[in-house]
Design a protein around this motif. Structure first.
Motif, short mmCIF file in Angstrom:
data_model
loop_
_atom_site.label_atom_id
_atom_site.label_comp_id
_atom_site.label_asym_id
_atom_site.label_seq_id
_atom_site.Cartn_x
_atom_site.Cartn_y
_atom_site.Cartn_z
N GLU A 1 19.49 19.16 -58.59
CA GLU A 1 20.80 20.09 -58.07
C GLU A 1 19.87 21.93 -58.10
O GLU A 1 19.76 22.37 -56.66
CB GLU A 1 21.33 20.41 -58.35
N ASP A 2 19.36 22.23 -59.31
CA ASP A 2 18.79 23.16 -59.55
C ASP A 2 17.15 23.08 -58.87
O ASP A 2 16.87 24.31 -57.95
CB ASP A 2 18.51 23.07 -61.07
N ALA A 59 21.21 16.58 -62.08
CA ALA A 59 21.42 18.78 -62.63
C ALA A 59 20.20 18.92 -61.74
O ALA A 59 19.97 19.73 -61.25
CB ALA A 59 21.94 18.56 -63.31
N PRO A 60 19.11 18.72 -63.14
CA PRO A 60 17.70 19.24 -62.73
C PRO A 60 17.08 19.01 -61.23
O PRO A 60 16.51 20.01 -60.94
CB PRO A 60 16.56 18.49 -63.81
N HIS A 83 17.96 23.92 -54.91
CA HIS A 83 19.23 24.87 -54.48
C HIS A 83 17.63 26.22 -55.34
O HIS A 83 18.16 27.24 -54.26
CB HIS A 83 19.80 25.41 -55.51
N SER A 84 17.05 26.17 -55.64
CA SER A 84 15.79 27.67 -55.97
C SER A 84 14.35 27.70 -55.63
O SER A 84 13.69 27.78 -55.02
CB SER A 84 16.15 26.60 -57.72
#
Length: 456
Positions: free
Chosen positions: A422-423, A419-420, A426-427
């Motif tokens: 992916e964040d 999750a971190p 994408h950011s």
């Protein structure tokens, strides 16, 4: 850092060195995950680094950890310098500047890895808070000058400290002022090792960008996302870096061994004594040309110790070590092994990762290695940002973790640990970017906030 060995098996030829590595091969069903993570110890009262000595020193923390865990003490000249699980699991050691490291047990799933990391951090916190100590998750010491760093009572570190300024300008920074997260992974054959080595080397800058977490030095922004990675550009390039020969035709165990043989040694261990050996390569020692042990030939213990003093972006022993990530908070400790396990442990995904890695030329790989420490996810290569490439890579990793199918008690598979990443992908923002924003905004240039925001 691994415990130095005293295996006295004599070496009679190069084939034994190759065979030593080959014996690391294992069937895929026996693949395991070994995660290592370091953190800086600091005094809660004044944010100063923690010395080894004293009632609230690193030595005291290790002694209390021994009591808490029941692990065996590793001692050198009467000083406790680490702990080892007598059941053959993990180990705890200290790096040159007092960085506290867990070398995790070889585990089957990332869920087990995260339980291990959380348990270790809880134990450390239980002891450290009582002693007025905190632990910091950053890739490079944010406020301390090199002269501020304490020294740990380990002979190999004394040898390295004297040698580093002879072969680069930032070797002492690497030793005393950086931390990392890394994962150790298995291979089933020489061909499997070569695939994983090449994917690891080609995509290591992507991991560096995603985990970038060292934008400060000596109380100021340093112009980098990962100054820790930039440090490695000038440590000792005879034994470090992206080793481009791994992409040459015919690369395998023998080629890696040939490279390792020509790298100067740091030390030879005899009993409790570390003999400085930087004037000789391992090949010299094999030929009886190490003047401090005239006529003597090396043992297998010498070879194992020598392999631990090589620092390429992916290191080969009886397993592969992925070495490109900055130290960071607990979610990142779990995310780093998830990233690489997803890419390397499913054969189909590994082939896709190989195809992606093959798109980069030698020049592309070198460009990313040089540029990512400064520009991070904004680095451009082949007309794309590293953030865009990272999305593809993280998606591949997620597919690999999905195929593994290891679920926790809530029915969630190992993809939760991505999750971190992916964040960030994408950011386009790494942990370093968030720190820089805070530094330039609400912190008003006061770096000491990290001792709160980035403490474990």
């Amino acid at each position: 850092m691994a415990r130095d060995t005293l295996d006295e098996t004599p070496i009679t030829g190069r084939a034994e060195l190759v065979d030593h590595i080959r014996k690391g091969e294992k069937p895929a069903a026996d693949f395991r995950i070994g995660t290592e993570h370091e953190k800086f110890a600091f005094n809660l009262a004044d944010h100063a680094p923690v010395p080894y000595e004293g009632p609230s020193g690193i030595g005291r923390v290790l002694s209390e950890m021994k009591t808490l865990t029941g692990w065996e003490a590793i001692e050198e000249r009467g000083n406790i310098i680490g702990l080892a699980d007598p059941a053959g699991g993990g180990a705890i050691s200290v790096e040159p500047g007092g960085q506290f490291e867990l070398s995790g047990a070889p585990l089957q799933s990332l869920h087990q890895t995260c339980v291990e990391a959380n348990g270790h951090l809880a134990q450390v916190r239980q002891i450290a808070e009582r002693l007025g100590i905190g632990f910091l998750g950053l890739g490079l010491a944010p406020t301390w000058a090199r002269a501020d760093m304490p020294k740990m009572p380990k002979q190999r570190y004394d040898i390295m400290t004297a040698y580093m300024p002879k072969v680069g300008t930032r070797g002492l920074d690497m030793m005393y002022r950086t931390t990392t997260i890394q994962v150790n992974l298995d291979f089933s054959s020489e061909a499997d090792m070569v695939k994983k080595m090449r994917v690891g080397l080609a995509l290591q800058p992507i991991a560096t960008a995603l985990f970038a977490n060292s934008p400060f030095i000596e109380g100021k922004a340093n112009g980098y996302r990962s100054n820790r990675a930039a440090v490695w550009h000038d440590v000792d390039l005879a034994r470090s870096g992206p080793i481009p020969f791994a992409f040459e035709e015919g690369f395998g165990y023998e080629r890696y061994v040939a490279w390792a043989l020509d790298v100067p040694m740091y030390f030879v261990k005899r009993g409790d004594c570390y003999i400085e050996a930087t004037s000789a390569t391992f090949a010299d020692f094999m030929d009886g040309r190490f003047d401090k042990l005239p006529g003597e030939r090396p043992t297998m213990g010498d070879w194992v110790n020598h392999l631990s003093t090589l620092f390429p972006e992916v290191r080969l022993k009886r397993f592969l070590e992925m070495r490109g990530a900055d130290g960071g908070p607990w979610r990142r400790i779990c995310a780093l092994p998830a990233f690489w396990v997803g890419l390397l442990y499913d054969p189909g995904v590994l082939d896709q990762a190989m195809a992606l890695a093959a798109e980069f030329t030698a020049e592309d790989r070198h460009h990313m290695w040089l540029t990512v420490p400064k520009d991070g996810l904004g680095t451009m290569v082949k007309g794309r940002s590293v953030a865009e490439i990272a999305r593809d890579v993280v998606n591949l990793s997620a597919e690999g973790l999905k195929r593994r199918g290891y679920k926790n008690s809530d029915g969630l598979d190992e993809r939760v640990f991505l999750a971190p990443l992916e964040d960030a992908a994408h950011s386009g923002r790494s942990p370093a970017d968030e720190l820089i924003t805070a530094y330039e905004g609400p912190w008003k240039g006061d770096v000491t906030h990290v001792f709160t925001t980035n403490a474990f």
